[in-house]
Design a protein around this motif. Structure first.
Motif, PDB file in Angstrom:
ATOM      1  N   ILE A  83      29.395 -19.091  26.152  1.00 25.92           N
ATOM      2  CA  ILE A  83      30.700 -19.735  26.200  1.00 25.92           C
ATOM      3  C   ILE A  83      30.617 -21.143  25.619  1.00 25.92           C
ATOM      4  O   ILE A  83      29.785 -21.956  26.015  1.00 25.92           O
ATOM      5  N   LEU A  84      31.513 -21.420  24.644  1.00 21.09           N
ATOM      6  CA  LEU A  84      31.516 -22.692  23.935  1.00 21.09           C
ATOM      7  C   LEU A  84      32.649 -23.611  24.369  1.00 21.09           C
ATOM      8  O   LEU A  84      32.582 -24.811  24.165  1.00 21.09           O
ATOM      9  N   ASP A  85      33.725 -23.036  24.930  1.00 21.07           N
ATOM     10  CA  ASP A  85      34.846 -23.850  25.388  1.00 21.07           C
ATOM     11  C   ASP A  85      35.569 -23.127  26.512  1.00 21.07           C
ATOM     12  O   ASP A  85      35.679 -21.906  26.498  1.00 21.07           O
ATOM     13  N   GLU A  86      36.065 -23.881  27.456  1.00 21.74           N
ATOM     14  CA  GLU A  86      36.726 -23.296  28.626  1.00 21.74           C
ATOM     15  C   GLU A  86      38.143 -23.827  28.827  1.00 21.74           C
ATOM     16  O   GLU A  86      38.787 -23.492  29.811  1.00 21.74           O
ATOM     17  N   ASN A  87      38.644 -24.641  27.901  1.00 24.76           N
ATOM     18  CA  ASN A  87      39.862 -25.394  28.189  1.00 24.76           C
ATOM     19  C   ASN A  87      41.119 -24.947  27.466  1.00 24.76           C
ATOM     20  O   ASN A  87      42.213 -25.177  27.942  1.00 24.76           O
ATOM     21  N   ARG A  88      40.998 -24.341  26.282  1.00 23.91           N
ATOM     22  CA  ARG A  88      42.203 -24.083  25.503  1.00 23.91           C
ATOM     23  C   ARG A  88      42.152 -22.698  24.877  1.00 23.91           C
ATOM     24  O   ARG A  88      41.097 -22.293  24.368  1.00 23.91           O
ATOM     25  N   PRO A  89      43.256 -21.944  24.910  1.00 21.01           N
ATOM     26  CA  PRO A  89      43.272 -20.629  24.261  1.00 21.01           C
ATOM     27  C   PRO A  89      43.030 -20.752  22.762  1.00 21.01           C
ATOM     28  O   PRO A  89      43.623 -21.604  22.101  1.00 21.01           O
ATOM     29  N   VAL A  90      42.141 -19.921  22.241  1.00 15.72           N
ATOM     30  CA  VAL A  90      41.838 -19.897  20.805  1.00 15.72           C
ATOM     31  C   VAL A  90      42.439 -18.625  20.223  1.00 15.72           C
ATOM     32  O   VAL A  90      42.078 -17.520  20.614  1.00 15.72           O
ATOM     33  N   THR A  91      43.378 -18.802  19.292  1.00 12.67           N
ATOM     34  CA  THR A  91      44.153 -17.681  18.764  1.00 12.67           C
ATOM     35  C   THR A  91      43.780 -17.299  17.334  1.00 12.67           C
ATOM     36  O   THR A  91      44.248 -16.274  16.831  1.00 12.67           O
ATOM     37  N   ALA A  92      42.948 -18.098  16.664  1.00 12.34           N
ATOM     38  CA  ALA A  92      42.522 -17.793  15.292  1.00 12.34           C
ATOM     39  C   ALA A  92      41.223 -18.534  15.008  1.00 12.34           C
ATOM     40  O   ALA A  92      40.983 -19.618  15.564  1.00 12.34           O
ATOM     41  N   ILE A  93      40.387 -17.954  14.137  1.00 13.85           N
ATOM     42  CA  ILE A  93      39.114 -18.574  13.761  1.00 13.85           C
ATOM     43  C   ILE A  93      38.897 -18.361  12.263  1.00 13.85           C
ATOM     44  O   ILE A  93      39.070 -17.254  11.753  1.00 13.85           O
ATOM     45  N   GLU A  94      38.498 -19.424  11.562  1.00 14.00           N
ATOM     46  CA  GLU A  94      38.122 -19.304  10.154  1.00 14.00           C
ATOM     47  C   GLU A  94      37.054 -20.340   9.849  1.00 14.00           C
ATOM     48  O   GLU A  94      36.999 -21.403  10.481  1.00 14.00           O
ATOM     49  N   GLU A  95      36.201 -20.039   8.873  1.00 12.27           N
ATOM     50  CA  GLU A  95      35.164 -20.986   8.451  1.00 12.27           C
ATOM     51  C   GLU A  95      35.517 -21.543   7.085  1.00 12.27           C
ATOM     52  O   GLU A  95      35.793 -20.793   6.149  1.00 12.27           O
ATOM     53  N   GLY A  96      35.535 -22.870   6.976  1.00 14.99           N
ATOM     54  CA  GLY A  96      35.806 -23.519   5.700  1.00 14.99           C
ATOM     55  C   GLY A  96      34.584 -23.504   4.798  1.00 14.99           C
ATOM     56  O   GLY A  96      33.472 -23.156   5.220  1.00 14.99           O
ATOM     57  N   ASN A  97      34.775 -23.901   3.544  1.00 18.75           N
ATOM     58  CA  ASN A  97      33.674 -23.902   2.573  1.00 18.75           C
ATOM     59  C   ASN A  97      32.541 -24.842   2.964  1.00 18.75           C
ATOM     60  O   ASN A  97      31.397 -24.643   2.562  1.00 18.75           O
ATOM     61  N   ASP A  98      32.858 -25.877   3.753  1.00 19.48           N
ATOM     62  CA  ASP A  98      31.833 -26.840   4.162  1.00 19.48           C
ATOM     63  C   ASP A  98      31.136 -26.448   5.461  1.00 19.48           C
ATOM     64  O   ASP A  98      30.323 -27.200   5.988  1.00 19.48           O
ATOM     65  N   GLY A  99      31.459 -25.259   5.993  1.00 19.64           N
ATOM     66  CA  GLY A  99      30.830 -24.797   7.222  1.00 19.64           C
ATOM     67  C   GLY A  99      31.573 -25.174   8.487  1.00 19.64           C
ATOM     68  O   GLY A  99      31.178 -24.762   9.582  1.00 19.64           O
ATOM     69  N   THR A 100      32.646 -25.943   8.351  1.00 25.37           N
ATOM     70  CA  THR A 100      33.452 -26.288   9.517  1.00 25.37           C
ATOM     71  C   THR A 100      34.187 -25.049  10.019  1.00 25.37           C
ATOM     72  O   THR A 100      34.775 -24.311   9.236  1.00 25.37           O
TER      73      THR A 100
END
Length: 199
Positions: A83-100
């Motif tokens: 588990i990386l976060d417990e505070n906010r619903p995450v509804t989408a994930i994408e990785e940018g070209n810089d690794g962010t």
């Protein structure tokens, strides 16, 4: 063959071609022959866990976003959730070209880098619920924010088109256009050269 009959929210494919399917209540895995199911590690009643987002990052790690009573963002480690976060619903994930890693939230977007989640603050645009984030071949981010199709380029956000209904998902095409699915079941095509959204 699904291990439950819940809605399928998102599908991601592993490097070996196996499918990971986010549902309302569990994360399902299908390797071509066998099904496995993973429920929230903290919530006894799995119906309170909604898997909204799945993404394999450039390191091959499966990132899982959703909402539970006590966590919302995790990384799969074998058959367990880190588990990386417990505070906010995450509804989408994408990785940018810089690794962010970019995270869609119920009220905006955030970045995840070096183990830290930072809500992204912008004066260009006020986000509503972000349901999808996709990057194109030029490194631009395309964001589904309510009914708006938002483009992030060089750190600036611009509304490129507005849909008749809430945008659920975005799929960039090789020709530079975007395919857009809505909550109402309609499919739109956005042609970047003409800046049009057609059903």
């Amino acid at each position: 063959g699904l291990l439950n009959n819940q809605y399928c929210m998102r599908i991601a494919f592993d490097s070996d071609g196996s499918a990971w399917i986010g549902t309302l209540g569990a994360l399902q895995h299908f390797d071509g022959e066998n099904w496995s199911s993973y429920t929230s590690p903290k919530v006894a009643v799995s119906n309170f866990w909604f898997v909204y987002a799945l993404k394999f990052d450039s390191k091959g790690q499966l990132l899982v976003g959703g909402t539970a009573l006590d966590w919302s963002f995790a990384q799969m480690e074998g058959s367990k959730f880190d588990i990386l976060d417990e505070n906010r619903p995450v509804t989408a994930i994408e990785e940018g070209n810089d690794g962010t890693i970019w995270l869609g939230l119920s009220n905006g977007i955030a970045t995840y880098k070096n183990g830290v989640i930072t809500k992204y603050v912008t004066d260009d645009y006020n986000f509503s619920t972000v349901r999808d984030i996709q990057s194109d071949s030029q490194g631009n981010l395309w964001i589904a924010s309510g009914k708006d199709l938002v483009k992030m380029s060089e750190g600036k956000f611009s509304v490129m088109a507005t849909s008749e209904s809430i945008i659920k998902c975005i799929a960039p095409d090789e020709d530079g256009s975007l395919w857009i699915g809505s909550v109402d079941g309609d499919v739109f095509r956005y042609v970047t050269s003409e800046k049009t959204l057609s059903k």
